[in-house]
Scaffold this active site. Structure first.
Site: not given
Length: 282
Positions: A100-102
């Protein structure tokens, strides 16, 4: 299925804090790659809501939570190598990967670097690195500072502007999930995560990723604009895009909604997946 265990693993001199929830041995465990500055505890709501047949492996990135801060910066390829070795030390032969995300960038790098070791891929609210369509300038400015991960009150104060979706109505939840002072991130650790993304992009090789991939993107995400999900879907021939009504962290804070979608995807038999793929390409 067994008790969750937390331990420190030494990977080529780097101490990595890892937590393992056992699952059905017939199902590959899910290796979870977290967002920037957040410890493995932030993923607890999603882990709790996942089908308990799915084993879960979470870890703290170097310099975050209980993992030691490295002496030197690292690249995404080097970190992918570290967590691959971590999985080998834990005696896994193959894993599914969630990012998720980074952490979605790290998950893409892992799937590309170790295609046989990674069976399936789940990407939530992430991008292709330096080639992604960026968020609003004030949002990016806030991301450059990791202070929200060391100040619980600030985590709640910036949550509506930074994460959108459910955080606009329930910003106090960010205090518990992303303002975990006890398992925070060091300034050096946060800087290393930012530096790892400098010059990194998956766009040039994303079409070569062969794993079945589930893409989860929110339509009210100030950090990762929805067009990034469509761009990744366009580049990944074996991906399925779910565009949901919500923001950057709704997959975690509304885990009871999204964990079943992830579970169904991971537990689906290869024969069913192949049939769906043929129907899609017909």
């Amino acid at each position: 299925m067994g008790n969750t265990q937390t331990q420190i693993e030494n990977i080529h001199g780097q101490e990595i804090r890892v937590q393992v929830r056992p699952g059905d041995p017939a199902v590959p465990p899910l290796l979870m790659c977290n967002g920037i500055g957040t410890s493995l505890e932030a993923l607890q709501p999603l882990v709790d809501a996942l089908d308990d047949r799915i084993g879960v492996v979470r870890f703290d990135v170097p310099g975050v939570g209980g993992s030691a801060t490295p002496a030197r910066p690292y690249r995404m390829s080097g970190l992918a190598q570290t967590i691959h070795q971590l999985c080998i030390q834990l005696d896994y032969k193959q894993v599914d990967v969630f990012g998720i995300s980074w952490g979605g960038g790290l998950a893409q790098q892992f799937a590309h670097q170790y295609p046989r070791f990674c069976r399936r891929l789940v990407l939530a609210c992430t991008g292709t690195g330096m080639t992604m369509v960026p968020g609003q300038p004030r949002v990016l400015a806030q991301l450059l500072s990791g202070s929200r991960h060391r100040d619980a009150a600030k985590a709640a104060a910036v949550a509506p502007m930074l994460y959108g979706g459910s955080m606009r109505e329930r910003p106090e939840e960010a205090r518990d999930i992303f303002g975990d002072i006890a398992h925070g991130v060091s300034k050096v650790g946060y800087a290393n995560q930012l530096l790892a993304m400098v010059g990194w992009t998956s766009l040039r090789w994303l079409s070569q990723v062969k794993q079945q991939t589930l893409l989860l993107f929110g339509d009210d995400d100030p950090i990762i604009r929805p067009i990034n999900g469509r761009m990744i879907h366009w580049r990944m021939p074996h991906s399925k895009l779910v565009m949901y009504p919500g923001g950057h962290v709704d997959v975690i804070v509304n885990a009871e909604t999204y964990a079943p979608i992830i579970g169904d995807f991971l537990l689906e038999s290869p024969a069913v997946s192949q049939t769906k793929r043929k129907a899609k390409n017909a």
